[in-house]
Design a protein around this motif. Structure first.
Motif, PDB file in Angstrom:
ATOM      1  N   LEU A   1      14.570  11.908  16.501  1.00  0.00           N
ATOM      2  CA  LEU A   1      13.661  12.917  15.959  1.00  0.00           C
ATOM      3  C   LEU A   1      13.546  12.673  14.461  1.00  0.00           C
ATOM      4  N   LEU A   2      12.329  12.536  13.976  1.00  0.00           N
ATOM      5  CA  LEU A   2      12.075  12.350  12.546  1.00  0.00           C
ATOM      6  C   LEU A   2      11.341  13.571  12.020  1.00  0.00           C
ATOM      7  N   LEU A   3      11.941  14.233  11.039  1.00  0.00           N
ATOM      8  CA  LEU A   3      11.318  15.383  10.387  1.00  0.00           C
ATOM      9  C   LEU A   3      10.641  14.894   9.114  1.00  0.00           C
ATOM     10  N   GLY A   4       9.314  14.836   9.135  1.00  0.00           N
ATOM     11  CA  GLY A   4       8.547  14.313   8.006  1.00  0.00           C
ATOM     12  C   GLY A   4       8.023  12.927   8.308  1.00  0.00           C
ATOM     13  N   GLY A   5       6.737  12.823   8.639  1.00  0.00           N
ATOM     14  CA  GLY A   5       6.193  11.538   9.085  1.00  0.00           C
ATOM     15  C   GLY A   5       5.806  10.594   7.968  1.00  0.00           C
ATOM     16  N   GLY A   6       5.167  11.131   6.911  1.00  0.00           N
ATOM     17  CA  GLY A   6       4.685  10.262   5.840  1.00  0.00           C
ATOM     18  C   GLY A   6       3.735   9.213   6.390  1.00  0.00           C
ATOM     19  N   ALA A   7       3.944   7.976   5.998  1.00  0.00           N
ATOM     20  CA  ALA A   7       3.100   6.881   6.474  1.00  0.00           C
ATOM     21  C   ALA A   7       3.568   6.322   7.816  1.00  0.00           C
ATOM     22  N   TYR A   8       4.584   6.928   8.425  1.00  0.00           N
ATOM     23  CA  TYR A   8       5.098   6.538   9.739  1.00  0.00           C
ATOM     24  C   TYR A   8       5.627   5.102   9.756  1.00  0.00           C
ATOM     25  N   SER A   9       6.138   4.618   8.636  1.00  0.00           N
ATOM     26  CA  SER A   9       6.635   3.247   8.579  1.00  0.00           C
ATOM     27  C   SER A   9       7.880   3.075   9.448  1.00  0.00           C
ATOM     28  N   TYR A  10       8.809   4.046   9.406  1.00  0.00           N
ATOM     29  CA  TYR A  10      10.013   3.903  10.221  1.00  0.00           C
ATOM     30  C   TYR A  10       9.710   4.003  11.715  1.00  0.00           C
ATOM     31  N   PRO A  11       8.924   4.975  12.179  1.00  0.00           N
ATOM     32  CA  PRO A  11       8.621   5.002  13.614  1.00  0.00           C
ATOM     33  C   PRO A  11       7.963   3.718  14.115  1.00  0.00           C
TER      34      PRO A  11
ATOM     35  N   LYS B   1       4.094  10.408  -9.910  1.00  0.00           N
ATOM     36  CA  LYS B   1       5.147   9.544 -10.412  1.00  0.00           C
ATOM     37  C   LYS B   1       6.170   9.139  -9.355  1.00  0.00           C
ATOM     38  N   HIS B   2       5.933   9.487  -8.089  1.00  0.00           N
ATOM     39  CA  HIS B   2       6.901   9.185  -7.046  1.00  0.00           C
ATOM     40  C   HIS B   2       6.181   8.679  -5.807  1.00  0.00           C
ATOM     41  N   ILE B   3       6.677   7.572  -5.238  1.00  0.00           N
ATOM     42  CA  ILE B   3       6.109   7.015  -4.016  1.00  0.00           C
ATOM     43  C   ILE B   3       6.756   7.702  -2.822  1.00  0.00           C
ATOM     44  N   GLN B   4       5.938   8.261  -1.958  1.00  0.00           N
ATOM     45  CA  GLN B   4       6.455   8.913  -0.756  1.00  0.00           C
ATOM     46  C   GLN B   4       6.667   7.915   0.364  1.00  0.00           C
ATOM     47  N   SER B   5       5.686   7.032   0.562  1.00  0.00           N
ATOM     48  CA  SER B   5       5.755   6.046   1.639  1.00  0.00           C
ATOM     49  C   SER B   5       5.065   4.770   1.171  1.00  0.00           C
ATOM     50  N   ALA B   6       5.409   3.659   1.806  1.00  0.00           N
ATOM     51  CA  ALA B   6       4.802   2.380   1.430  1.00  0.00           C
ATOM     52  C   ALA B   6       4.965   1.377   2.559  1.00  0.00           C
ATOM     53  N   ILE B   7       4.045   0.396   2.607  1.00  0.00           N
ATOM     54  CA  ILE B   7       4.171  -0.733   3.532  1.00  0.00           C
ATOM     55  C   ILE B   7       3.835  -2.009   2.778  1.00  0.00           C
TER      56      ILE B   7
ATOM     57  N   ARG C   1       0.869  -1.172   0.000  1.00  0.00           N
ATOM     58  CA  ARG C   1       0.000   0.000   0.000  1.00  0.00           C
ATOM     59  C   ARG C   1       0.906   1.223   0.000  1.00  0.00           C
ATOM     60  N   VAL C   2       0.638   2.162  -0.898  1.00  0.00           N
ATOM     61  CA  VAL C   2       1.553   3.279  -1.079  1.00  0.00           C
ATOM     62  C   VAL C   2       0.838   4.603  -0.848  1.00  0.00           C
ATOM     63  N   MET C   3       1.630   5.603  -0.493  1.00  0.00           N
ATOM     64  CA  MET C   3       1.155   6.966  -0.336  1.00  0.00           C
ATOM     65  C   MET C   3       1.945   7.847  -1.292  1.00  0.00           C
ATOM     66  N   LEU C   4       1.232   8.646  -2.085  1.00  0.00           N
ATOM     67  CA  LEU C   4       1.866   9.510  -3.063  1.00  0.00           C
ATOM     68  C   LEU C   4       1.399  10.944  -2.871  1.00  0.00           C
ATOM     69  N   THR C   5       2.332  11.875  -2.990  1.00  0.00           N
ATOM     70  CA  THR C   5       1.971  13.286  -3.119  1.00  0.00           C
ATOM     71  C   THR C   5       2.358  13.793  -4.497  1.00  0.00           C
ATOM     72  N   HIS C   6       2.830  12.905  -5.342  1.00  0.00           N
ATOM     73  CA  HIS C   6       3.223  13.203  -6.724  1.00  0.00           C
ATOM     74  C   HIS C   6       2.878  11.970  -7.534  1.00  0.00           C
TER      75      HIS C   6
ATOM     76  N   VAL D   1       9.736  -0.890   2.991  1.00  0.00           N
ATOM     77  CA  VAL D   1       9.701  -1.109   1.543  1.00  0.00           C
ATOM     78  C   VAL D   1      10.783  -0.299   0.836  1.00  0.00           C
ATOM     79  N   LEU D   2      10.902   0.975   1.153  1.00  0.00           N
ATOM     80  CA  LEU D   2      11.785   1.879   0.420  1.00  0.00           C
ATOM     81  C   LEU D   2      13.208   1.798   0.938  1.00  0.00           C
ATOM     82  N   ALA D   3      14.167   1.829   0.015  1.00  0.00           N
ATOM     83  CA  ALA D   3      15.577   1.729   0.392  1.00  0.00           C
ATOM     84  C   ALA D   3      16.004   2.891   1.286  1.00  0.00           C
TER      85      ALA D   3
END
Length: 490
Positions: A287-297, A251-257, A244-249, A266-268
């Motif tokens: 501290l994480l600047l930019g949450g996106g889909a919060y996969s790393y946290p 042609k580019h994936i911002q976040s994914a699980i 499942r992916v999140m896009l704000t563009h 998912v993302l390198a």
């Protein structure tokens, strides 16, 4: 009636302009270039409309013609709602530069309705004018009402409409408002008014049904307070696993699980963040600047019971989507701050072992105000003595498209004693756009040993050994031409 017509058309102009910025953002960004193009084209179109409206009013002053002008503005606004994605997708694929794409997009999407809306005030003034002796008062009143409408439209769009409606729905709402205004301006009979209202209601029902159908198929097109976000199910291009992916563009994936293993990254670039424990063994505060889909946290909290993490995410809508579709749950070791990253850094008094940067605009450049020397100094001050910052950058390693990377690297090197770059793309294409991870340590060198994980060892082994060209200045709050560096157009 003419006063109301002028007021509503003035409101429509500003709603259209502010919604226009939301329409352009996922494809062309929200940079100064985009706003300049949008404001400039709308002003030029209004000027042309004023001239045409005055000329036409002197020749054929008629309420029916005024209604026809407003109806054309309505139809072109509806056309913008229906064609915007197709046109903008074509422009970002085939345009030779962002400036040309911005101009063409605004000329096609927003100039036509703006021209017709500009015709309304001078035409209405001619219809309202009873004598030459009242010309000043009449024109002043109508233009004051038009401006008052624009003020109301500005606040309505910025404070209310964008917070509750998508950009397509806003454009359709404006089209419907103008259609009703056109009917009343032309003094149509009740049958004409009823037919117009019915047509608008049917169009609204059609768009609502369309959105509902997309949602049932797992495709969510959401306009948040700050951007347009797409969430849908896809497959990993390397493994074929469902994601499942999140896009704000588009042609580019911002976040994914991964749907079957949601804690795996998912993302390198996100997997590179797990090297934080390699660079700072025993790190606890992140501290994480930019949450996106919060996969790393989510992964950090699940794999390290002693870790705590603060996440700064500008858009509350992004966090809500992460909760709804990406498994984000409440956790006492997770704190979320919905504010601009630079504002957070400016007021921050805490200290962290690791700071991660994963903030991008629609051009996939880090926003300029978080990579200037002043911002980097704030990051330096927020780190513990052995702390490290890892920033995800999308740029070329060399060539004209690498100027942004060189500028960011020079800025960090002006503050931090140790700065290293780790390109994650193909080593055979240094001038191609790719994820480049910048790692800066507050004190001492980075460790020489490789991590035990094979992929992470490969990441570390990609450390860039060749010095970058020293051809761009350090970025500052006073001068940071990020858009020019990123687009490499000139």
């Amino acid at each position: 009636m003419l006063e109301l017509v002028v007021f509503l058309c003035g409101a429509a102009v500003m709603i259209l302009e502010i919604a226009g910025a939301r329409v352009l953002a996922p494809f062309l960004g929200t940079s100064t270039v985009v706003w300049t193009g949008l404001i400039g084209i709308v002003l030029a179109s209004l000027s042309l409309g004023y001239w045409l409206g005055g000329k036409m009013a002197d020749k054929r002053p008629s309420p029916r013609i005024l209604g026809g002008v407003i109806l054309l503005a309505s139809l072109f606004t509806l056309g913008t709602a229906l064609s915007k994605t197709l046109l903008l997708d074509f422009l970002i694929t085939y345009s030779s530069g962002p400036h040309l794409a911005v101009i063409v997009a605004n000329l096609v999407l927003f100039a036509p309705p703006s021209v017709f809306l500009g015709m309304v005030a001078p035409y209405a003034m001619r219809l309202k004018l009873a004598s030459v002796g009242q010309a000043g008062r009449t024109s002043g009143n109508l233009y004051a009402l038009s401006t008052a409408g624009s003020i109301v439209g500005t606040f309505a769009a910025g404070f209310v409409l964008i917070a509750f409606l998508g950009s397509t729905a806003i454009l359709c709402l404006v089209a419907g408002l103008l259609a009703v205004t056109a009917v009343f301006a032309s003094r149509a009979d009740m049958a004409g008014k009823a037919a117009t209202v019915l047509l608008i209601a049917l169009c609204g029902a059609g768009f609502t049904a369309y959105d509902h159908t997309l949602a049932e198929e797992g495709f969510h097109d959401v306009d948040t307070r700050y951007s347009r976000i797409l969430v849908f199910e896809s497959r990993d291009p390397d493994t074929g696993e469902p994601t499942r992916v999140m896009l704000t563009h588009p042609k580019h994936i911002q976040s994914a699980i991964y749907l079957d293993r949601p804690l795996d990254l998912v993302l390198a670039s996100t997997r590179f963040f797990t090297l934080a424990d390699h660079f700072v063994p025993g790190a606890k505060r992140t501290l994480l600047l930019g949450g996106g889909a919060y996969s790393y946290p989510r992964r950090l909290l699940a794999t390290n019971p002693e870790a705590t993490i603060d996440v700064v995410e500008l858009d509350p809508g992004v966090t809500e989507l992460a909760r709804a579709y990406f498994g984000l749950a409440e956790n006492p070791r997770l704190r979320i701050f919905h504010e601009d990253a630079r504002s957070f850094l400016n007021r921050n008094a805490g200290r962290y072992d690791v700071i991660l940067g994963d903030i991008f605009n629609a051009h996939y450049a880090v926003p300029f105000h978080v990579v200037t020397r002043q911002a980097v100094q704030r990051i330096f001050d927020a780190l513990n003595d052995d702390g490290v910052v890892i920033v995800n950058i999308i740029a070329a390693v060399s060539g004209k498209k690498g100027r942004f990377l060189r500028a960011v690297r020079a800025t960090y090197a002006d503050v931090f004693p140790t700065v290293a770059l780790f390109p994650l793309g193909s080593p055979n294409d240094p001038e191609g756009m790719q994820n480049v991870m910048l790692v800066a340590k507050k004190n001492g060198p980075l460790p020489d040993a490789l991590p035990k994980d094979p992929e992470l060892a490969l990441f570390v082994a990609r450390r860039l050994a060749t010095p970058l060209a020293d051809d761009v200045p350090v970025l500052t709050d006073e001068f940071a031409p990020v858009e020019r560096y990123v687009t490499a157009w000139w």
